[in-house]
Design a protein around this motif. Structure first.
Motif, PDB file in Angstrom:
ATOM      1  N   GLU A 104       0.772  -1.169   0.089  1.00 22.15           N
ATOM      2  CA  GLU A 104      -0.137   0.030   0.083  1.00 22.15           C
ATOM      3  C   GLU A 104       1.034   1.315   0.010  1.00 22.15           C
ATOM      4  OE1 GLU A 104      -2.694  -0.060   3.424  1.00 22.15           O
ATOM      5  OE2 GLU A 104      -3.409  -1.945   2.750  1.00 22.15           O
ATOM      6  N   PRO A 105       0.535   2.331  -0.879  1.00 18.76           N
ATOM      7  CA  PRO A 105       1.439   3.416  -0.756  1.00 18.76           C
ATOM      8  C   PRO A 105       1.664   4.282   0.726  1.00 18.76           C
ATOM      9  CG  PRO A 105      -0.587   4.145  -1.606  1.00 18.76           C
ATOM     10  CD  PRO A 105      -0.747   2.475  -1.308  1.00 18.76           C
ATOM     11  N   ILE A 106       2.998   4.615   1.084  1.00 23.36           N
ATOM     12  CA  ILE A 106       2.957   5.481   2.079  1.00 23.36           C
ATOM     13  C   ILE A 106       2.283   6.739   1.936  1.00 23.36           C
ATOM     14  CG2 ILE A 106       4.544   6.448   3.747  1.00 23.36           C
ATOM     15  CD1 ILE A 106       6.335   4.079   3.154  1.00 23.36           C
ATOM     16  N   LEU A 107       1.118   7.083   2.334  1.00 20.48           N
ATOM     17  CA  LEU A 107       0.613   8.428   2.263  1.00 20.48           C
ATOM     18  C   LEU A 107       0.735   9.121   3.697  1.00 20.48           C
ATOM     19  CD1 LEU A 107      -2.309   7.362   0.216  1.00 20.48           C
ATOM     20  CD2 LEU A 107      -0.141   8.646  -0.670  1.00 20.48           C
ATOM     21  N   GLY A 111       1.945   3.587   5.582  1.00 17.63           N
ATOM     22  CA  GLY A 111       1.557   2.615   4.714  1.00 17.63           C
ATOM     23  C   GLY A 111       1.693   1.234   5.003  1.00 17.63           C
ATOM     24  N   ARG A 112       1.913   0.372   4.156  1.00 17.47           N
ATOM     25  CA  ARG A 112       1.917  -1.112   4.401  1.00 17.47           C
ATOM     26  C   ARG A 112       2.965  -1.734   3.457  1.00 17.47           C
ATOM     27  NH1 ARG A 112      -1.339  -2.627   8.536  1.00 17.47           N
ATOM     28  NH2 ARG A 112      -3.213  -1.513   8.878  1.00 17.47           N
ATOM     29  N   ALA A 113       3.717  -2.641   3.918  1.00 12.35           N
ATOM     30  CA  ALA A 113       4.758  -3.415   3.122  1.00 12.35           C
ATOM     31  C   ALA A 113       4.737  -4.635   3.420  1.00 12.35           C
ATOM     32  CB  ALA A 113       6.065  -2.825   3.578  1.00 12.35           C
ATOM     33  N   GLU A 114       5.217  -5.710   2.659  1.00  8.97           N
ATOM     34  CA  GLU A 114       5.361  -7.089   2.824  1.00  8.97           C
ATOM     35  C   GLU A 114       6.757  -7.623   3.142  1.00  8.97           C
ATOM     36  OE1 GLU A 114       3.884 -11.325   0.692  1.00  8.97           O
ATOM     37  OE2 GLU A 114       3.642  -9.533  -0.213  1.00  8.97           O
ATOM     38  N   LEU A 115       6.837  -8.359   3.932  1.00  7.57           N
ATOM     39  CA  LEU A 115       8.229  -8.894   4.284  1.00  7.57           C
ATOM     40  C   LEU A 115       8.022 -10.463   5.086  1.00  7.57           C
ATOM     41  CD1 LEU A 115      11.317  -8.407   4.756  1.00  7.57           C
ATOM     42  CD2 LEU A 115      10.861  -8.004   7.022  1.00  7.57           C
ATOM     43  N   ASP A 117       6.135 -12.958   4.004  1.00  5.43           N
ATOM     44  CA  ASP A 117       4.924 -13.287   3.659  1.00  5.43           C
ATOM     45  C   ASP A 117       4.111 -12.709   4.799  1.00  5.43           C
ATOM     46  OD1 ASP A 117       5.235 -14.805   1.594  1.00  5.43           O
ATOM     47  OD2 ASP A 117       5.798 -16.472   2.765  1.00  5.43           O
ATOM     48  N   THR A 118       4.635 -11.547   5.233  1.00  7.71           N
ATOM     49  CA  THR A 118       3.834 -10.849   6.395  1.00  7.71           C
ATOM     50  C   THR A 118       3.607  -9.284   5.925  1.00  7.71           C
ATOM     51  OG1 THR A 118       4.689 -12.321   8.165  1.00  7.71           O
ATOM     52  CG2 THR A 118       3.703 -10.153   8.904  1.00  7.71           C
ATOM     53  N   VAL A 119       2.273  -8.615   6.182  1.00  8.39           N
ATOM     54  CA  VAL A 119       2.208  -7.569   5.874  1.00  8.39           C
ATOM     55  C   VAL A 119       2.487  -6.438   7.197  1.00  8.39           C
ATOM     56  CG1 VAL A 119       0.566  -5.832   5.082  1.00  8.39           C
ATOM     57  CG2 VAL A 119       0.579  -7.839   4.189  1.00  8.39           C
ATOM     58  N   TRP A 120       3.501  -5.539   7.092  1.00  8.43           N
ATOM     59  CA  TRP A 120       3.740  -4.755   8.263  1.00  8.43           C
ATOM     60  C   TRP A 120       3.367  -3.378   7.994  1.00  8.43           C
ATOM     61  CZ3 TRP A 120       7.305  -6.553  12.384  1.00  8.43           C
ATOM     62  CH2 TRP A 120       7.614  -7.743  12.144  1.00  8.43           C
ATOM     63  N   LEU A 121       3.096  -2.680   9.159  1.00  3.44           N
ATOM     64  CA  LEU A 121       2.619  -1.407   9.166  1.00  3.44           C
ATOM     65  C   LEU A 121       4.039  -0.618   8.948  1.00  3.44           C
ATOM     66  CD1 LEU A 121       0.718   1.202   9.461  1.00  3.44           C
ATOM     67  CD2 LEU A 121       1.036   1.066  11.954  1.00  3.44           C
ATOM     68  N   VAL A 122       4.204   0.407   8.291  1.00  2.00           N
ATOM     69  CA  VAL A 122       5.398   1.163   7.848  1.00  2.00           C
ATOM     70  C   VAL A 122       5.290   2.573   8.004  1.00  2.00           C
ATOM     71  CG1 VAL A 122       6.498  -0.796   6.443  1.00  2.00           C
ATOM     72  CG2 VAL A 122       5.331   1.199   5.250  1.00  2.00           C
ATOM     73  N   THR A 123       6.453   3.170   8.128  1.00  2.00           N
ATOM     74  CA  THR A 123       6.061   4.752   8.323  1.00  2.00           C
ATOM     75  C   THR A 123       7.386   5.112   7.591  1.00  2.00           C
ATOM     76  OG1 THR A 123       7.302   5.118  10.459  1.00  2.00           O
ATOM     77  CG2 THR A 123       4.822   4.851  10.636  1.00  2.00           C
ATOM     78  N   GLY A 124       7.412   6.391   6.977  1.00  2.00           N
ATOM     79  CA  GLY A 124       8.398   6.921   6.351  1.00  2.00           C
ATOM     80  C   GLY A 124       8.232   7.870   5.325  1.00  2.00           C
ATOM     81  N   PRO A 125       8.757   8.043   4.276  1.00  2.00           N
ATOM     82  CA  PRO A 125       8.703   9.246   3.324  1.00  2.00           C
ATOM     83  C   PRO A 125       7.451   8.654   2.386  1.00  2.00           C
ATOM     84  CG  PRO A 125      10.902   8.170   2.784  1.00  2.00           C
ATOM     85  CD  PRO A 125      10.178   7.702   4.304  1.00  2.00           C
ATOM     86  N   ASP A 126       6.658   9.543   1.929  1.00  2.00           N
ATOM     87  CA  ASP A 126       5.609   9.027   0.965  1.00  2.00           C
ATOM     88  C   ASP A 126       6.424   8.606  -0.313  1.00  2.00           C
ATOM     89  OD1 ASP A 126       3.764  10.381   2.530  1.00  2.00           O
ATOM     90  OD2 ASP A 126       3.251  11.835   1.436  1.00  2.00           O
ATOM     91  N   ALA A 127       5.359   7.359  -0.742  1.00  2.00           N
ATOM     92  CA  ALA A 127       5.809   6.721  -1.881  1.00  2.00           C
ATOM     93  C   ALA A 127       4.787   5.586  -2.303  1.00  2.00           C
ATOM     94  CB  ALA A 127       7.065   5.565  -1.476  1.00  2.00           C
TER      95      ALA A 127
END
Length: 149
Positions: A104-107, A111-115, A117-127
């Protein structure tokens, strides 16, 4: 018939029975404490057999060996088992430096990222979604990420 030499032999076996009982208790009691007392009891049995000490001397030997064995056991455990939680419970500590793909985009910084086989909540610059990011650190169950490159 003189039974005095036999008394030391019987006491030797009493210490060995105590050692076995303490070792058996260790299998159901957490903490690896009874094991060291069992070792002290077993060694006391050997000293009793070798020297024929009376009960006062046997108790003194057991007390000294119990203290020494517990202290040595604690030192050995710290050296061989580490002092913190296992690496299984510190999975997040192993993640910095790895790459993740945004699912999912970082807005607005989230956002969310996969690592693995697990989807994690992520924070960082929009992408946008599909961007590959690098994990900088973790905060709880949230991955802090940055752009690669």
């Amino acid at each position: 018939m003189n039974l005095e030499p036999m008394a030391g032999f019987l006491t030797f076996w009493a210490w060995w029975v105590a050692a076995l009982v303490l070792a058996a208790v260790e299998t159901v009691a957490p903490g690896a404490f009874m094991l060291w007392l069992g070792i002290a009891a077993g060694l006391t049995g050997f000293v009793t057999l070798a020297t024929g000490l009376g009960w006062e001397g046997q108790l003194a030997v057991f007390a000294i060996l119990a203290i020494v064995s517990v202290l040595w056991g604690r030192k050995w455990a710290k050296r061989h088992q580490g002092s913190g939680p296992s690496s299984v419970s510190r999975r997040a500590d192993q993640l910095p430096g790895r790459a993740v793909v945004l699912v999912e985009p970082i807005l607005h910084g989230t956002g969310r990222a996969e690592l693995d086989d697990t989807v994690w909540l992520v924070t960082g610059p929009d992408a946008p979604a599909g961007t590959v990011m690098r994990i900088v650190r973790t905060e709880g169950a949230t991955l802090i990420v940055e752009h690669i490159g």
